[in-house]
Design a protein around this motif. Structure first.
Motif, PDB file in Angstrom:
ATOM      1  N   ASP A  82       0.828  -1.205   0.000  1.00 32.55           N
ATOM      2  CA  ASP A  82       0.000   0.000   0.000  1.00 32.55           C
ATOM      3  C   ASP A  82       0.862   1.254   0.000  1.00 32.55           C
ATOM      4  N   LEU A  83       1.911   1.247   0.798  1.00 35.03           N
ATOM      5  CA  LEU A  83       2.798   2.401   0.880  1.00 35.03           C
ATOM      6  C   LEU A  83       3.438   2.692  -0.472  1.00 35.03           C
ATOM      7  N   ILE A  84       3.874   1.685  -1.168  1.00 35.12           N
ATOM      8  CA  ILE A  84       4.487   1.867  -2.490  1.00 35.12           C
ATOM      9  C   ILE A  84       3.494   2.526  -3.449  1.00 35.12           C
ATOM     10  N   LYS A  85       2.251   2.086  -3.434  1.00 32.65           N
ATOM     11  CA  LYS A  85       1.223   2.694  -4.290  1.00 32.65           C
ATOM     12  C   LYS A  85       1.007   4.158  -3.921  1.00 32.65           C
ATOM     13  N   ALA A  86       0.967   4.445  -2.627  1.00 29.91           N
ATOM     14  CA  ALA A  86       0.783   5.827  -2.178  1.00 29.91           C
ATOM     15  C   ALA A  86       1.953   6.704  -2.629  1.00 29.91           C
ATOM     16  N   LEU A  87       3.180   6.206  -2.479  1.00 31.22           N
ATOM     17  CA  LEU A  87       4.359   6.975  -2.873  1.00 31.22           C
ATOM     18  C   LEU A  87       4.407   7.181  -4.388  1.00 31.22           C
ATOM     19  N   ARG A  88       4.018   6.175  -5.149  1.00 34.19           N
ATOM     20  CA  ARG A  88       3.970   6.339  -6.612  1.00 34.19           C
ATOM     21  C   ARG A  88       2.971   7.420  -6.999  1.00 34.19           C
ATOM     22  N   SER A  89       1.862   7.487  -6.286  1.00 36.86           N
ATOM     23  CA  SER A  89       0.863   8.500  -6.612  1.00 36.86           C
ATOM     24  C   SER A  89       1.379   9.902  -6.275  1.00 36.86           C
ATOM     25  N   ILE A  90       2.158  10.019  -5.222  1.00 36.31           N
ATOM     26  CA  ILE A  90       2.766  11.316  -4.882  1.00 36.31           C
ATOM     27  C   ILE A  90       3.804  11.681  -5.936  1.00 36.31           C
ATOM     28  N   GLU A  91       4.596  10.716  -6.321  1.00 35.92           N
ATOM     29  CA  GLU A  91       5.658  10.931  -7.299  1.00 35.92           C
ATOM     30  C   GLU A  91       5.092  11.361  -8.657  1.00 35.92           C
ATOM     31  N   ALA A  92       3.892  10.921  -8.984  1.00 35.78           N
ATOM     32  CA  ALA A  92       3.273  11.240 -10.275  1.00 35.78           C
ATOM     33  C   ALA A  92       2.749  12.673 -10.344  1.00 35.78           C
ATOM     34  N   ASN A  93       2.665  13.353  -9.214  1.00 36.01           N
ATOM     35  CA  ASN A  93       2.176  14.729  -9.198  1.00 36.01           C
ATOM     36  C   ASN A  93       3.228  15.686  -9.723  1.00 36.01           C
ATOM     37  N   SER A  94       2.790  16.785 -10.297  1.00 36.70           N
ATOM     38  CA  SER A  94       3.735  17.762 -10.853  1.00 36.70           C
ATOM     39  C   SER A  94       4.446  18.553  -9.756  1.00 36.70           C
ATOM     40  N   ILE A  95       3.811  18.714  -8.619  1.00 32.31           N
ATOM     41  CA  ILE A  95       4.435  19.416  -7.493  1.00 32.31           C
ATOM     42  C   ILE A  95       4.753  18.381  -6.422  1.00 32.31           C
ATOM     43  N   LYS A  96       6.020  18.308  -6.066  1.00 34.29           N
ATOM     44  CA  LYS A  96       6.476  17.322  -5.085  1.00 34.29           C
ATOM     45  C   LYS A  96       6.607  17.983  -3.704  1.00 34.29           C
ATOM     46  N   PRO A  97       6.342  17.234  -2.646  1.00 34.07           N
ATOM     47  CA  PRO A  97       6.552  17.785  -1.306  1.00 34.07           C
ATOM     48  C   PRO A  97       8.044  17.946  -1.015  1.00 34.07           C
ATOM     49  N   PHE A  98       8.349  18.821  -0.081  1.00 34.89           N
ATOM     50  CA  PHE A  98       9.716  19.053   0.362  1.00 34.89           C
ATOM     51  C   PHE A  98      10.310  17.775   0.953  1.00 34.89           C
ATOM     52  N   GLU A  99       9.495  17.066   1.748  1.00 36.57           N
ATOM     53  CA  GLU A  99       9.949  15.832   2.385  1.00 36.57           C
ATOM     54  C   GLU A  99       8.741  14.959   2.684  1.00 36.57           C
ATOM     55  N   ILE A 100       8.998  13.660   2.741  1.00 35.96           N
ATOM     56  CA  ILE A 100       7.967  12.707   3.154  1.00 35.96           C
ATOM     57  C   ILE A 100       8.555  11.886   4.289  1.00 35.96           C
ATOM     58  N   LEU A 101       7.966  12.029   5.459  1.00 38.44           N
ATOM     59  CA  LEU A 101       8.409  11.272   6.626  1.00 38.44           C
ATOM     60  C   LEU A 101       7.523  10.047   6.755  1.00 38.44           C
ATOM     61  N   ILE A 102       8.128   8.881   6.656  1.00 34.13           N
ATOM     62  CA  ILE A 102       7.410   7.619   6.793  1.00 34.13           C
ATOM     63  C   ILE A 102       7.696   7.106   8.192  1.00 34.13           C
ATOM     64  N   ILE A 103       6.677   7.130   9.025  1.00 38.17           N
ATOM     65  CA  ILE A 103       6.835   6.683  10.403  1.00 38.17           C
ATOM     66  C   ILE A 103       6.373   5.230  10.445  1.00 38.17           C
ATOM     67  N   ASP A 104       7.338   4.321  10.511  1.00 39.42           N
ATOM     68  CA  ASP A 104       7.068   2.888  10.408  1.00 39.42           C
ATOM     69  C   ASP A 104       6.983   2.250  11.782  1.00 39.42           C
ATOM     70  N   GLN A 105       5.856   1.593  12.006  1.00 41.74           N
ATOM     71  CA  GLN A 105       5.633   0.860  13.247  1.00 41.74           C
ATOM     72  C   GLN A 105       5.661  -0.635  12.968  1.00 41.74           C
ATOM     73  N   GLY A 106       6.220  -1.002  11.821  1.00 45.20           N
ATOM     74  CA  GLY A 106       6.262  -2.402  11.407  1.00 45.20           C
ATOM     75  C   GLY A 106       7.626  -2.766  10.879  1.00 45.20           C
ATOM     76  N   ASP A 107       7.657  -3.284   9.647  1.00 50.47           N
ATOM     77  CA  ASP A 107       8.920  -3.799   9.126  1.00 50.47           C
ATOM     78  C   ASP A 107       9.203  -3.345   7.695  1.00 50.47           C
ATOM     79  N   ILE A 108       8.949  -2.076   7.390  1.00 52.83           N
ATOM     80  CA  ILE A 108       9.302  -1.533   6.074  1.00 52.83           C
ATOM     81  C   ILE A 108      10.827  -1.565   5.958  1.00 52.83           C
TER      82      ILE A 108
END
Length: 88
Positions: free
Chosen positions: A15-41
């Motif tokens: 799910d995270l990979i799909k979410a990140l791909r959708s962000i990456e596809a946007n013309s305006i990118k965020p300054f940073e993306i903090l992924i707070i992992d409570q599992g095993d990414i």
């Protein structure tokens, strides 16, 4: 204006990979993306994105705590939150 995106996840890698791909596809990118992992990414999962990704591991499984950690570590002027299964 710099935008920080905070994504709390409990190891939902696909799910995270799909979410990140959708962000990456946007013309305006965020300054940073903090992924707070409570599992095993795995850091290797995040290597092929053209985004400023920051992986932070926490032990307690709490979305509220994960978001608070993201707020504390964000450097952007604006902070926004996404769930790990959101497609933009």
């Amino acid at each position: 204006m710099d935008i920080s995106v905070v994504i709390a996840t409990i190891g939902r890698e696909k799910d995270l990979i799909k979410a990140l791909r959708s962000i990456e596809a946007n013309s305006i990118k965020p300054f940073e993306i903090l992924i707070i992992d409570q599992g095993d990414i795995k850091p290797k999962t995040l290597e092929n994105f053209n985004l400023n990704l920051i992986l932070i591991k926490i032990n307690k499984k709490s979305s509220a705590q994960a978001r608070n950690v993201g707020i504390e570590l964000s450097k952007g002027d604006v902070i926004t939150f996404l769930d790990d299964d959101v497609i933009l």
